[in-house]
Design a protein around this motif. Sequence first.
Motif, short mmCIF file in Angstrom:
data_model
loop_
_atom_site.label_atom_id
_atom_site.label_comp_id
_atom_site.label_asym_id
_atom_site.label_seq_id
_atom_site.Cartn_x
_atom_site.Cartn_y
_atom_site.Cartn_z
N ALA A 38 7.27 3.89 4.23
CA ALA A 38 8.30 3.23 3.43
C ALA A 38 8.42 3.85 2.04
N TYR A 39 7.39 4.59 1.59
CA TYR A 39 7.41 5.13 0.24
C TYR A 39 7.60 6.64 0.20
N ILE A 40 7.98 7.24 1.32
CA ILE A 40 8.18 8.69 1.35
C ILE A 40 9.53 9.05 0.71
N ALA A 41 9.48 9.98 -0.24
CA ALA A 41 10.70 10.46 -0.89
C ALA A 41 11.12 11.83 -0.36
N GLU A 42 10.12 12.65 -0.02
CA GLU A 42 10.40 14.02 0.41
C GLU A 42 9.19 14.54 1.15
N TYR A 43 9.39 15.55 2.00
CA TYR A 43 8.24 16.16 2.66
C TYR A 43 8.54 17.62 2.99
N GLY A 44 7.48 18.41 3.13
CA GLY A 44 7.57 19.80 3.55
C GLY A 44 6.57 20.04 4.65
N SER A 45 6.30 21.30 4.95
CA SER A 45 5.40 21.61 6.06
C SER A 45 3.95 21.26 5.76
N ASP A 46 3.60 21.13 4.46
CA ASP A 46 2.20 20.85 4.12
C ASP A 46 2.03 19.80 3.03
N PHE A 47 3.09 19.03 2.74
CA PHE A 47 2.97 17.99 1.72
C PHE A 47 3.93 16.85 2.00
N ILE A 48 3.60 15.70 1.44
CA ILE A 48 4.49 14.53 1.42
C ILE A 48 4.56 14.05 -0.01
N GLN A 49 5.77 13.91 -0.53
CA GLN A 49 5.93 13.38 -1.89
C GLN A 49 6.37 11.92 -1.79
N LEU A 50 5.70 11.08 -2.55
CA LEU A 50 6.03 9.66 -2.57
C LEU A 50 7.03 9.36 -3.66
N ILE A 68 0.84 -1.20 0.00
CA ILE A 68 0.00 0.00 0.00
C ILE A 68 0.88 1.25 0.00
N TYR A 69 0.65 2.15 -0.98
CA TYR A 69 1.33 3.44 -0.99
C TYR A 69 0.68 4.39 0.03
N TYR A 70 -0.62 4.55 -0.14
CA TYR A 70 -1.37 5.42 0.79
C TYR A 70 -2.85 5.10 0.69
N ILE A 71 -3.60 5.60 1.66
CA ILE A 71 -5.05 5.41 1.70
C ILE A 71 -5.68 6.79 1.68
N GLU A 72 -6.72 6.95 0.89
CA GLU A 72 -7.33 8.26 0.67
C GLU A 72 -8.84 8.19 0.92
N SER A 73 -9.33 9.14 1.69
CA SER A 73 -10.76 9.22 1.94
C SER A 73 -11.46 9.78 0.71
N GLN A 74 -12.56 9.14 0.31
CA GLN A 74 -13.33 9.58 -0.86
C GLN A 74 -14.81 9.65 -0.47
N ARG A 75 -15.14 10.60 0.39
CA ARG A 75 -16.49 10.73 0.95
C ARG A 75 -16.89 9.45 1.67
N ARG A 76 -17.88 8.75 1.17
CA ARG A 76 -18.31 7.54 1.86
C ARG A 76 -17.40 6.35 1.59
N LYS A 77 -16.57 6.46 0.55
CA LYS A 77 -15.65 5.38 0.19
C LYS A 77 -14.23 5.72 0.62
N THR A 79 6.62 7.51 -5.99
CA THR A 79 5.87 7.41 -7.25
C THR A 79 5.76 8.76 -7.94
N GLY A 80 6.13 9.84 -7.23
CA GLY A 80 6.00 11.19 -7.78
C GLY A 80 4.75 11.89 -7.32
N GLU A 81 3.83 11.17 -6.68
CA GLU A 81 2.58 11.77 -6.21
C GLU A 81 2.81 12.58 -4.93
N ASP A 82 2.04 13.67 -4.80
CA ASP A 82 2.04 14.47 -3.58
C ASP A 82 0.73 14.25 -2.84
N ILE A 83 0.81 14.12 -1.53
CA ILE A 83 -0.40 14.04 -0.72
C ILE A 83 -0.31 15.08 0.38
N TYR A 84 -1.48 15.44 0.91
CA TYR A 84 -1.54 16.51 1.90
C TYR A 84 -0.97 16.09 3.25
#
Length: 236
Positions: A192-204, A144-153, A206-211
């Motif tokens: 395990a998949y974190i490549a970089e982070y700042g005060s308001d983001f985490i970059q994986l 699992i890279y990450y889990i994301e809330s999608q309203r009811r899903k 995979t190149g994706e950014d999450i809040y």
Amino acid sequence: MHIAICDDEEQIQKQIRELVIKQMPDCVTEVFASGEELLESQVLYDILFLDIQMEGMDGIETAKEIRKRDKESVLIFITGIREYVFEAFDVSAFHYLVKPISEKRFADVFKRAADHVKRRDQAQAKRLLIRSRKRKMTIFTKDIYYIESQRRKVGIHTVKEVIEIYATMNELEEQVGDSFFRCHRGYIVNMAYIAEYGSDFIQLCTGEDIYLSKEKYPDFVKAYMHYLRKGGVSCV
């Protein structure tokens, strides 16, 4: 635990093997005098000690070939020149030992490597049972890279696909374990998949950014540093 020692100096081979057996008498050790000889074995080892400077294929080139067939083995480089250490990051090396090898330093690095292997094996055995309207399946939490809330899903982003299920973030946060962090009310990240982070983001990796919530930033840094100190491996 299955351990390989690859060094073209017989004295170093003997020293490392004796130190390994002293720390872990019940392990299986195999000794190789060259990178070519190690690669011919076709065995997947838990921990590999690789001399960087060897005749023929050096330790870095050997490690690159190993990584093509085995992404998870723990690589510990042995070198007489510290400058070579920077090349180790290209093959996700766990650590390095500088010659002459100190028994105290060896014991510390080896213990952390062995602990990492044990946690990795436990994590690989940890699974989530996923139920949706159309199917029921189990997945390894390590995938699992990450889990994301999608309203009811909830969307579970894995190495193969995104799986959508009806569940709550609180339920999944309890199940995934301490290698994950709830970085935002809508995100749970696998450290395990974190490549970089700042005060308001985490970059994986995979190149994706999450809040990353600003109010969670201090706790995240503490959790991530604790994860790394315990032997957790970053994807960088």
